[in-house]
Scaffold this active site. Structure first.
Site, short mmCIF file in Angstrom:
data_model
loop_
_atom_site.label_atom_id
_atom_site.label_comp_id
_atom_site.label_asym_id
_atom_site.label_seq_id
_atom_site.Cartn_x
_atom_site.Cartn_y
_atom_site.Cartn_z
N HIS A 136 0.82 -1.23 0.00
CA HIS A 136 0.00 0.00 0.00
C HIS A 136 0.85 1.27 0.00
CE1 HIS A 136 -3.60 -2.33 0.44
NE2 HIS A 136 -3.29 -2.78 1.64
N ASP A 173 -2.38 -10.81 -2.26
CA ASP A 173 -3.01 -10.28 -1.05
C ASP A 173 -4.50 -10.00 -1.34
OD1 ASP A 173 -1.87 -8.72 1.66
OD2 ASP A 173 -3.71 -7.83 0.86
N HIS A 175 -6.12 -7.46 -0.49
CA HIS A 175 -6.29 -6.03 -0.78
C HIS A 175 -5.56 -5.65 -2.07
CE1 HIS A 175 -6.56 -6.37 3.71
NE2 HIS A 175 -7.63 -5.63 3.49
N ASP A 254 -4.06 -12.84 3.46
CA ASP A 254 -5.32 -12.44 4.09
C ASP A 254 -6.54 -12.74 3.22
OD1 ASP A 254 -4.37 -10.54 2.34
OD2 ASP A 254 -4.43 -8.87 3.76
ZN LIG Z 1 -3.90 -7.23 2.74
#
Ligand SMILES: [Zn+2]
Length: 317
Positions: A136, A173, A175, A254
């Site tokens: 991120h 991931d 995200h 995740d």
């Molecule tokens: Zn994540």
């Protein structure tokens, strides 16, 4: 069996963002314990991560961003000595403590050292058990538990310092790797391929028109059969055409069905399968060179089992 590196550093466990925060040092402890108990660690070549040189961080990040993290850390240390707070807030989810700067340098340094080792042929591949995570982190902004984009730094390092022409970044991931996208969008030397739960934090990933991005949104509750089809139908043909000379992996776990931070439904066998596919691409085009860096994964037991499954395939166990 492969020569698989396991990069780590004690500083990565000193960074913490407050009691109860899911991105905690316990994550690395759970991974270490599982790899020890299962006997997998004995098959890995353990390497202490160096600190990333600032000049290499600057391949992916602006000078002001780097200087501001260092400045915040120094300021926090001064305040703490005067009895002030132990943390400084970066965004609603992201804080630093006095060790964050060192941990972030080690996390990026692990990715760089692992890249050097696979480029030298000293290792076949590597897993970097590091935190803070990176995907991120944008060129000029820390967010979402991330400060420096470990994988993007390594990709640009491989291109600039090792003279490679094509590097693939794979992100599994849950995200979207918005920071990686921010840094690499439009750079034809890099192919970024991912899937990510959508709509979900950080609420992007669907609008970029850059031709080097293959970021595929998937709905909550997507399970392994659909992900394997997605990988086979979209990632693998693009990777085959791109012919990467190095594969970097943003290895977040995740999207596991037990993880509370995401709502997808992958299991360990899915991570093993994805890893196997990536290794086959790496064997065909990149002399097997693959460097994987830990991103998310917050349910400790599921994280540790998933990393074990991933690393077993890397090591050829
Ligand atoms: Zn994540």
């Amino acid at each position: 069996m492969n020569k698989t590196g396991f990069f780590f550093h004690a500083d990565c466990s000193l960074h913490e963002m407050g009691f109860g925060h899911p991105e905690s040092p316990y994550r690395l402890a759970a991974i270490e314990q599982r790899l020890q108990d299962s006997g997998v660690m004995a098959a890995l070549l353990r390497r202490e991560a160096p600190q990333a040189p600032i000049a290499d961080l600057e391949l992916a990040h602006g000078r002001m961003h780097i200087a501001s993290l260092r400045g915040l850390t120094d300021g926090l240390r001064d305040e703490m000595q005067a009895g002030g707070p132990k943390h400084a807030q970066i965004d609603p989810d992201t804080r630093i403590n006095v060790h964050t700067w060192d941990a972030a340098l080690r996390a990026a340094g692990a990715a760089l050292a692992a890249t050097d080792a696979v480029m030298a042929g000293e290792l076949d591949n590597a897993f970097c058990a590091v935190r803070p995570p990176g995907h991120h982190a944008c060129r000029d902004k820390a967010m979402g538990f991330c400060f420096f984009n470990n994988v993007a730094v390594a990709a640009l390092y491989a291109l600039e310092r090792h003279g490679l022409q094509r590097v693939a970044i794979i992100d599994f991931d849950v995200h979207h790797g918005n920071g990686t996208e921010d840094i690499v969008a439009g750079d034809a030397r890099i192919l970024m391929a991912s899937f990510f739960q959508h709509p979900f934090y950080p609420f992007g990933g669907t609008t970029s028109t850059a031709g080097n991005l293959l970021n595929v949104p998937v709905p909550a509750r997507t399970a392994g059969d659909a992900i394997r089809a997605l990988v086979s139908d979209t990632w693998l043909p693009r990777l085959e055409a791109f012919q990467p000379e190095l594969i970097l992996v943003s290895a977040g776990f995740d999207a596991h069905r037990e993880d509370d931070l995401g709502q997808m439904a992958l299991v360990e066998a899915d991570y093993a399968w994805i890893t196997q596919q990536l290794m086959e691409v790496a064997a065909r085009h990149a002399k097997g060179r693959l460097v994987s860096c830990l991103e998310g994964g917050y349910k400790l037991d599921a994280l540790a089992r998933s990393v074990e499954a991933h690393v077993r395939v890397l090591a050829g166990l």
